[in-house]
Design an enzyme around this catalytic site. Sequence first.
Site, PDB file in Angstrom:
ATOM      1  N   TYR A 174     -49.630 -65.682 138.511  1.00  0.00           N
ATOM      2  CA  TYR A 174     -50.105 -65.320 139.842  1.00  0.00           C
ATOM      3  C   TYR A 174     -51.587 -65.642 140.001  1.00  0.00           C
ATOM      4  O   TYR A 174     -51.997 -66.294 140.962  1.00  0.00           O
ATOM      5  CB  TYR A 174     -49.843 -63.835 140.105  1.00  0.00           C
ATOM      6  CG  TYR A 174     -50.069 -63.414 141.544  1.00  0.00           C
ATOM      7  CD1 TYR A 174     -49.128 -63.730 142.522  1.00  0.00           C
ATOM      8  CD2 TYR A 174     -51.201 -62.700 141.914  1.00  0.00           C
ATOM      9  CE1 TYR A 174     -49.316 -63.355 143.833  1.00  0.00           C
ATOM     10  CE2 TYR A 174     -51.402 -62.315 143.228  1.00  0.00           C
ATOM     11  CZ  TYR A 174     -50.464 -62.644 144.178  1.00  0.00           C
ATOM     12  OH  TYR A 174     -50.650 -62.268 145.494  1.00  0.00           O
ATOM     13  N   LYS A 178     -53.181 -68.526 142.534  1.00  0.00           N
ATOM     14  CA  LYS A 178     -54.052 -68.075 143.622  1.00  0.00           C
ATOM     15  C   LYS A 178     -55.460 -68.656 143.480  1.00  0.00           C
ATOM     16  O   LYS A 178     -56.123 -68.958 144.472  1.00  0.00           O
ATOM     17  CB  LYS A 178     -54.083 -66.550 143.688  1.00  0.00           C
ATOM     18  CG  LYS A 178     -52.761 -65.928 144.130  1.00  0.00           C
ATOM     19  CD  LYS A 178     -52.356 -66.407 145.524  1.00  0.00           C
ATOM     20  CE  LYS A 178     -51.095 -65.735 146.027  1.00  0.00           C
ATOM     21  NZ  LYS A 178     -50.717 -66.184 147.384  1.00  0.00           N
TER      22      LYS A 178
END
Length: 278
Positions: A174, A178
Amino acid sequence: MGRLDDRVALVTGAGRYRGIGRAIVLRLAEEGANVVVTARARDASTFAAHEKEMGWKGIESVAEEVRATGRRALALNCDVTDKNELKRTVDSAIAEFGKIDVLVNNAALPSEAGAAPILEMTDENWYETVDVNLHGLYHTIRAVGREMVKGGGGSIVNISSTAGRIGIPNYGAYCATKWAMHGLTQQLALEFAKDNIRVNIVCPGSTDTDMMDSTFGRYDEIAGQEPGTSKAAMRSMLLMGRQATVEEQASVVAFLASDDSSYMTGQALNVDGGSRMD
């Protein structure tokens, strides 16, 4: 008059009742936009308990809410990792509305955030997260960006996270995806400026959503704690003593989508109650 009167917005990842995507769709409609509501198709058996109880129908329910405001809406199932589905989605949006002025890239996978240290996560989890959060972003921007160039401009708003500003342990792929979004956004801001297309990022901090609740649940399970312990602890540490609401995230997206931010591109705005000040 609204800031987005007569504009057309396409929002990905907008099918959950307690999601940031739905809040964004409703705020853009409130500002006057007609909205293409998209998300990857979900089996109703996988819906959250509160969605099942209320007879939730995913993106079609969101579209109905938009229509109730007097704006037009088109609900389309779309997997952002599938270029053919994206083409069909964009073609349908253009056939229905004639243009796309605003793109909000909200679709994302949490990558088992809170429970996936790199040495233990599966390859499948890593690759699926990269496929949705990064490759999906790439495919969507290319598909919609071409139409924005034809139309003479637009605004692209990418939904990142404060996990894209600082490393967080056990956040699997993640954080990586990002963070990558920020580099791509700056690159696109430079490339698209000549086409009158602005590209910016919103970085939500801890927000009261089903996705965040799932992360807290994983923390509690790993630590052998009572459900809700991690959520209460997080809230107590936040500067404002609470999580953000989805509406607070959506209001910043609406600002970046509108002409009120006409001299902003390549920027990342934290919406995190002061957790980060950079």
